[in-house]
Write an enzyme that holds these catalytic residues in place. Structure first.
Site, PDB file in Angstrom:
ATOM      1  N   ASN A  82       0.977   9.500  13.929  1.00 23.09           N
ATOM      2  CA  ASN A  82      -0.094   8.498  13.987  1.00 23.09           C
ATOM      3  C   ASN A  82      -0.721   8.428  15.373  1.00 23.09           C
ATOM      4  O   ASN A  82      -1.933   8.254  15.507  1.00 23.09           O
ATOM      5  CB  ASN A  82       0.441   7.124  13.578  1.00 23.09           C
ATOM      6  CG  ASN A  82       0.373   6.944  12.069  1.00 23.09           C
ATOM      7  OD1 ASN A  82      -0.152   7.800  11.367  1.00 23.09           O
ATOM      8  ND2 ASN A  82       0.895   5.843  11.564  1.00 23.09           N
ATOM      9  N   ALA A  83       0.103   8.577  16.401  1.00 22.19           N
ATOM     10  CA  ALA A  83      -0.431   8.538  17.768  1.00 22.19           C
ATOM     11  C   ALA A  83      -1.404   9.704  17.992  1.00 22.19           C
ATOM     12  O   ALA A  83      -2.482   9.537  18.566  1.00 22.19           O
ATOM     13  CB  ALA A  83       0.706   8.583  18.778  1.00 22.19           C
ATOM     14  N   TYR A  94       0.814  -1.208   0.000  1.00 29.56           N
ATOM     15  CA  TYR A  94       0.000   0.000   0.000  1.00 29.56           C
ATOM     16  C   TYR A  94       0.854   1.268   0.000  1.00 29.56           C
ATOM     17  O   TYR A  94       0.395   2.326  -0.421  1.00 29.56           O
ATOM     18  CB  TYR A  94      -0.944   0.003   1.216  1.00 29.56           C
ATOM     19  CG  TYR A  94      -2.112  -0.922   1.010  1.00 29.56           C
ATOM     20  CD1 TYR A  94      -3.296  -0.465   0.443  1.00 29.56           C
ATOM     21  CD2 TYR A  94      -2.024  -2.275   1.336  1.00 29.56           C
ATOM     22  CE1 TYR A  94      -4.367  -1.312   0.227  1.00 29.56           C
ATOM     23  CE2 TYR A  94      -3.092  -3.130   1.118  1.00 29.56           C
ATOM     24  CZ  TYR A  94      -4.264  -2.640   0.564  1.00 29.56           C
ATOM     25  OH  TYR A  94      -5.314  -3.479   0.326  1.00 29.56           O
ATOM     26  N   VAL A  95       2.086   1.170   0.497  1.00 29.17           N
ATOM     27  CA  VAL A  95       2.966   2.338   0.490  1.00 29.17           C
ATOM     28  C   VAL A  95       3.895   2.303  -0.726  1.00 29.17           C
ATOM     29  O   VAL A  95       3.953   3.262  -1.508  1.00 29.17           O
ATOM     30  CB  VAL A  95       3.779   2.417   1.800  1.00 29.17           C
ATOM     31  CG1 VAL A  95       4.919   3.425   1.693  1.00 29.17           C
ATOM     32  CG2 VAL A  95       2.858   2.820   2.934  1.00 29.17           C
ATOM     33  N   PHE A 115     -11.514  -0.937   6.264  1.00 24.77           N
ATOM     34  CA  PHE A 115     -11.357  -0.163   7.508  1.00 24.77           C
ATOM     35  C   PHE A 115     -11.746   1.297   7.324  1.00 24.77           C
ATOM     36  O   PHE A 115     -12.033   2.001   8.280  1.00 24.77           O
ATOM     37  CB  PHE A 115      -9.936  -0.313   8.064  1.00 24.77           C
ATOM     38  CG  PHE A 115      -8.901   0.629   7.516  1.00 24.77           C
ATOM     39  CD1 PHE A 115      -8.654   1.845   8.124  1.00 24.77           C
ATOM     40  CD2 PHE A 115      -8.158   0.299   6.394  1.00 24.77           C
ATOM     41  CE1 PHE A 115      -7.686   2.717   7.627  1.00 24.77           C
ATOM     42  CE2 PHE A 115      -7.201   1.147   5.894  1.00 24.77           C
ATOM     43  CZ  PHE A 115      -6.956   2.369   6.499  1.00 24.77           C
ATOM     44  N   GLU A 140      -4.488   5.942   3.334  1.00 25.44           N
ATOM     45  CA  GLU A 140      -5.158   5.099   2.352  1.00 25.44           C
ATOM     46  C   GLU A 140      -6.509   5.712   2.006  1.00 25.44           C
ATOM     47  O   GLU A 140      -7.174   6.301   2.854  1.00 25.44           O
ATOM     48  CB  GLU A 140      -5.314   3.676   2.896  1.00 25.44           C
ATOM     49  CG  GLU A 140      -3.998   2.927   2.860  1.00 25.44           C
ATOM     50  CD  GLU A 140      -4.100   1.527   3.446  1.00 25.44           C
ATOM     51  OE1 GLU A 140      -5.161   0.895   3.346  1.00 25.44           O
ATOM     52  OE2 GLU A 140      -3.092   1.078   4.020  1.00 25.44           O
ATOM     53  N   CYS A 181      -1.912   0.709  10.593  1.00 25.93           N
ATOM     54  CA  CYS A 181      -0.880   1.542  11.242  1.00 25.93           C
ATOM     55  C   CYS A 181      -1.174   2.003  12.668  1.00 25.93           C
ATOM     56  O   CYS A 181      -0.322   1.857  13.542  1.00 25.93           O
ATOM     57  CB  CYS A 181      -0.610   2.760  10.375  1.00 25.93           C
ATOM     58  SG  CYS A 181       0.120   2.326   8.805  1.00 25.93           S
TER      59      CYS A 181
HETATM   60  N1  LIG Z   1      -0.553   1.433   4.715  1.00 24.89           N
HETATM   61  C1  LIG Z   1      -0.427   2.712   5.062  1.00 24.89           C
HETATM   62  O1  LIG Z   1      -1.363   3.498   4.999  1.00 24.89           O
HETATM   63  C2  LIG Z   1       0.906   3.223   5.547  1.00 24.89           C
HETATM   64  C3  LIG Z   1       1.108   4.609   5.599  1.00 24.89           C
HETATM   65  C4  LIG Z   1       2.333   5.070   6.015  1.00 24.89           C
HETATM   66  C5  LIG Z   1       3.331   4.185   6.391  1.00 24.89           C
HETATM   67  N2  LIG Z   1       3.106   2.837   6.337  1.00 24.89           N
HETATM   68  C6  LIG Z   1       4.203   1.950   6.698  1.00 24.89           C
HETATM   69  O2  LIG Z   1       4.806   1.469   5.492  1.00 24.89           O
HETATM   70  C7  LIG Z   1       5.251   0.120   5.655  1.00 24.89           C
HETATM   71  C8  LIG Z   1       4.610  -0.754   4.590  1.00 24.89           C
HETATM   72  O3  LIG Z   1       3.213  -0.737   4.776  1.00 24.89           O
HETATM   73  P1  LIG Z   1       2.220  -1.329   3.685  1.00 24.89           P
HETATM   74  O4  LIG Z   1       0.855  -0.998   4.139  1.00 24.89           O
HETATM   75  O5  LIG Z   1       2.668  -0.909   2.338  1.00 24.89           O
HETATM   76  O6  LIG Z   1       2.515  -2.900   3.870  1.00 24.89           O
HETATM   77  P2  LIG Z   1       2.121  -4.083   2.897  1.00 24.89           P
HETATM   78  O7  LIG Z   1       2.024  -5.280   3.736  1.00 24.89           O
HETATM   79  O8  LIG Z   1       0.970  -3.666   2.027  1.00 24.89           O
HETATM   80  O9  LIG Z   1       3.380  -4.229   1.914  1.00 24.89           O
HETATM   81  C9  LIG Z   1       4.635  -4.674   2.322  1.00 24.89           C
HETATM   82  C10 LIG Z   1       5.222  -5.533   1.215  1.00 24.89           C
HETATM   83  O10 LIG Z   1       6.573  -5.851   1.544  1.00 24.89           O
HETATM   84  C11 LIG Z   1       6.853  -7.134   1.019  1.00 24.89           C
HETATM   85  N3  LIG Z   1       8.055  -7.694   1.634  1.00 24.89           N
HETATM   86  C12 LIG Z   1       8.249  -8.060   2.927  1.00 24.89           C
HETATM   87  N4  LIG Z   1       9.510  -8.507   3.093  1.00 24.89           N
HETATM   88  C13 LIG Z   1      10.128  -8.412   1.905  1.00 24.89           C
HETATM   89  C14 LIG Z   1      11.443  -8.702   1.455  1.00 24.89           C
HETATM   90  N5  LIG Z   1      12.377  -9.165   2.287  1.00 24.89           N
HETATM   91  N6  LIG Z   1      11.735  -8.495   0.153  1.00 24.89           N
HETATM   92  C15 LIG Z   1      10.803  -8.019  -0.698  1.00 24.89           C
HETATM   93  N7  LIG Z   1       9.545  -7.706  -0.334  1.00 24.89           N
HETATM   94  C16 LIG Z   1       9.206  -7.890   0.954  1.00 24.89           C
HETATM   95  C17 LIG Z   1       5.593  -7.920   1.313  1.00 24.89           C
HETATM   96  O11 LIG Z   1       5.509  -9.071   0.482  1.00 24.89           O
HETATM   97  C18 LIG Z   1       4.509  -6.872   1.014  1.00 24.89           C
HETATM   98  O12 LIG Z   1       4.008  -6.970  -0.298  1.00 24.89           O
HETATM   99  C19 LIG Z   1       4.897  -0.271   7.082  1.00 24.89           C
HETATM  100  O13 LIG Z   1       6.012  -0.041   7.904  1.00 24.89           O
HETATM  101  C20 LIG Z   1       3.787   0.690   7.439  1.00 24.89           C
HETATM  102  O14 LIG Z   1       3.728   0.948   8.812  1.00 24.89           O
HETATM  103  C21 LIG Z   1       1.920   2.345   5.911  1.00 24.89           C
END
Ligand SMILES: NC(=O)c1ccc[n+]([C@@H]2O[C@H](COP(=O)([O-])OP(=O)(O)OC[C@H]3O[C@@H](n4cnc5c(N)ncnc54)[C@H](O)[C@@H]3O)[C@@H](O)[C@H]2O)c1
Length: 459
Positions: free
Chosen positions: A219-220, A10-11, A333, A160, A271
């Site tokens: 976020n907090a 998602y990021v 969500f 999101e 998050c």
């Molecule tokens: N979702 C949000 O709204 C949001 C917003 C800001 C920050 N974040 C932060 O960003 C980070 C990612 O969140 P997300 O929602 O994108 O997670 P996500 O689970 O959607 O995506 C993470 C991806 O990383 C991949 N991955 C894990 N280990 C790997 C590796 N060793 N090599 C290659 N790929 C690998 C997974 O397969 C997965 O597709 C988190 O730390 C989250 O806290 C998320």
């Protein structure tokens, strides 16, 4: 310049797509170990739903935006490597249920150390505990063999549902770097990427620790506002006040402001909970128990709100939902995403299933497999049915619960829904998006968060 991003979630996906669109001279490769996810990124059905994302990907994919599972190649070819892997809450070992699980970040650092063919700038996009950059640096430096690695913190603040808009017009971009000459040079390189579309006064540079902590703090604070207004919603229901009126009145105070004051069934998403757990765990680690307790209460209030909602449903349905049909309007969500992680709908569904209810779910973007996975139920478990439209979901139902604030729910024909429901027809708006008075006129027993119920009015 070539850059890559490890983690196509998602990021990683949206962030890199927007960088590719705004910087046509940069070749952007997004890599992931999840082959299925990458195949979707390379298809017409992207793995995540975000308004505006399809258009950006279609414009750039194959030109300067690539999705691949060849992680080593991407590392070798890139000068800058973003880490956007997941950092969930640990489920076992020290800090289980609270600390961030850093195994994916750790393994990325080791992979970079193993295959990098020269100097690299590693950018933390994932949300991480303060001082994680130190651990990444240690792993990389222990294997440096003459190569220079710089670690930057560049947390992502997108929400999101509005990710593309947030990425194109961010309130700010935050970049933390090492004060050394090499650290500042790396930082300038990342700043120069963002300068392609973000005004310079919105690009903040700090030390690495401030940057890491700012993301957790943001976020907090956001989650705290929701828990604060939700705590007031309970008081409103007890006293006859209306939480939307209270929110409007306090939001006009410019020191408070109107945003993030919507009472609801509770916040979800991947998050807020994990980042607050992480913040509290870290505080405790540094001996700051009161700080940990303070932030933990934000999660406690959120759990209380979701539980209170479920209990209210039960009480309105004459203290039993056994064999009753409960229609769920929404499962994601929040609106405009297909993400269900930590969705309040999951907790409500589990609570009602434990009371032997039957649940019919309609969500415009969440698919059946995801819902069954979230509820931990098999494909043939007939207690849960997934419906393709809201009208058939509500047909013969005893109650409709609005659990996600999708716009489509505001304009449905509620007279038609009422006509086809079992009577008495109960509707509970867990997002405060419907006109409760109009629903009551139709004949519904209608309830929203933080306003007196019809039940109370009867007394
Ligand atoms: N979702 C949000 O709204 C949001 C917003 C800001 C920050 N974040 C932060 O960003 C980070 C990612 O969140 P997300 O929602 O994108 O997670 P996500 O689970 O959607 O995506 C993470 C991806 O990383 C991949 N991955 C894990 N280990 C790997 C590796 N060793 N090599 C290659 N790929 C690998 C997974 O397969 C997965 O597709 C988190 O730390 C989250 O806290 C998320």
């Amino acid at each position: 310049m070539n850059i890559c991003c490890i983690g196509a979630g998602y990021v990683g996906g949206p962030t890199m797509s927007v960088i590719a669109q705004k910087c046509p001279d940069i070749k952007v490769t997004v890599v992931d170990i999840d082959e299925d996810r990458i195949n979707h990124w390379n298809s017409d059905k992207l793995p995540i739903y975000e308004p505006g994302l399809d258009e950006v990907v279609q414009e750039c994919r194959g030109k300067n935006l690539y999705f691949s599972t060849d992680i080593d190649k991407a590392i070798i070819e890139s000068e800058m490597i973003f880490l956007a892997v997941n950092t969930p809450t640990k489920t076992s070992g020290a800090g289980a249920g609270r600390a961030a699980d850093l195994r994916y970040v750790d393994s990325c650092a080791r992979q970079i150390a193993k295959v990098a063919n020269g100097d690299k700038i590693v950018v933390e996009k994932s949300t991480l505990p303060v001082r994680t950059a130190e651990s990444i640096k240690q792993i990389l430096e222990a294997n440096a063999k003459g190569r220079n690695f710089q670690i930057l913190s560049n947390p992502e603040f997108l929400a999101e549902g509005t990710a593309i808009e947030d990425l194109k017009n961010p309130d700010r971009v935050l970049i933390g770097g090492d004060p050394s000459k090499e650290g500042q040079e790396a930082l300038s390189k990342l700043v120069s990427i963002y300068k392609n579309w973000v005004a310079e006064d919105k690009i903040l540079t700090t030390n690495v620790w401030s940057s890491e902590l700012s993301k957790l703090t943001a976020n907090a604070f956001l989650a705290q506002r929701i828990s604060s207004i939700n705590s007031i919603s309970a008081l409103c229901e007890a006293t006859g006040a209306n939480v939307d009126e209270v929110a409007h009145a306090i939001g006009m105070d410019h020191r408070i402001g109107p945003k993030f004051l919507k009472a609801s069934v509770g916040f979800g998403g991947s998050c807020f909970k994990k980042d607050i757990l992480n913040l509290a765990y870290m505080s405790e680690h540094f001996g700051l128990k009161e700080v940990a307790d303070y932030w933990s209460s934000v999660i406690k209030m959120n759990d209380y709100q979701t539980k209170r909602f479920t209990e209210n449903v039960l009480s309105h349905l004459f203290d039993t939902v056994a064999d009753k049909k409960i229609a769920f309007f929404g499962f994601a969500f929040k609106k405009d995403t297909n993400d269900t992680r930590e969705s309040a709908a999951i907790a409500v569904a589990k609570g009602l299933l434990s009371e032997s209810a039957n649940i019919i779910v309609f969500d415009p973007q969440v698919n059946e497999a995801q819902i069954r996975k979230d509820l931990n139920i098999t494909d043939d478990d007939s207690r849960v049915v997934i419906s393709k439209d809201p009208y058939s979901a509500a047909k013969d139902a005893d109650a409709v619960l609005v659990l996600t604030e999708w716009d489509i729910f505001k304009t449905l024909d509620y007279q038609k829904i009422y006509n086809e429901m079992s009577k008495p027809a109960f509707i509970y708006d867990g997002r405060n998006i419907l006109d409760i008075e109009a629903l009551r006129q139709i004949g519904f027993d209608a309830q929203s968060i933080g306003s007196p119920s019809t039940k109370d009015n009867d007394h």
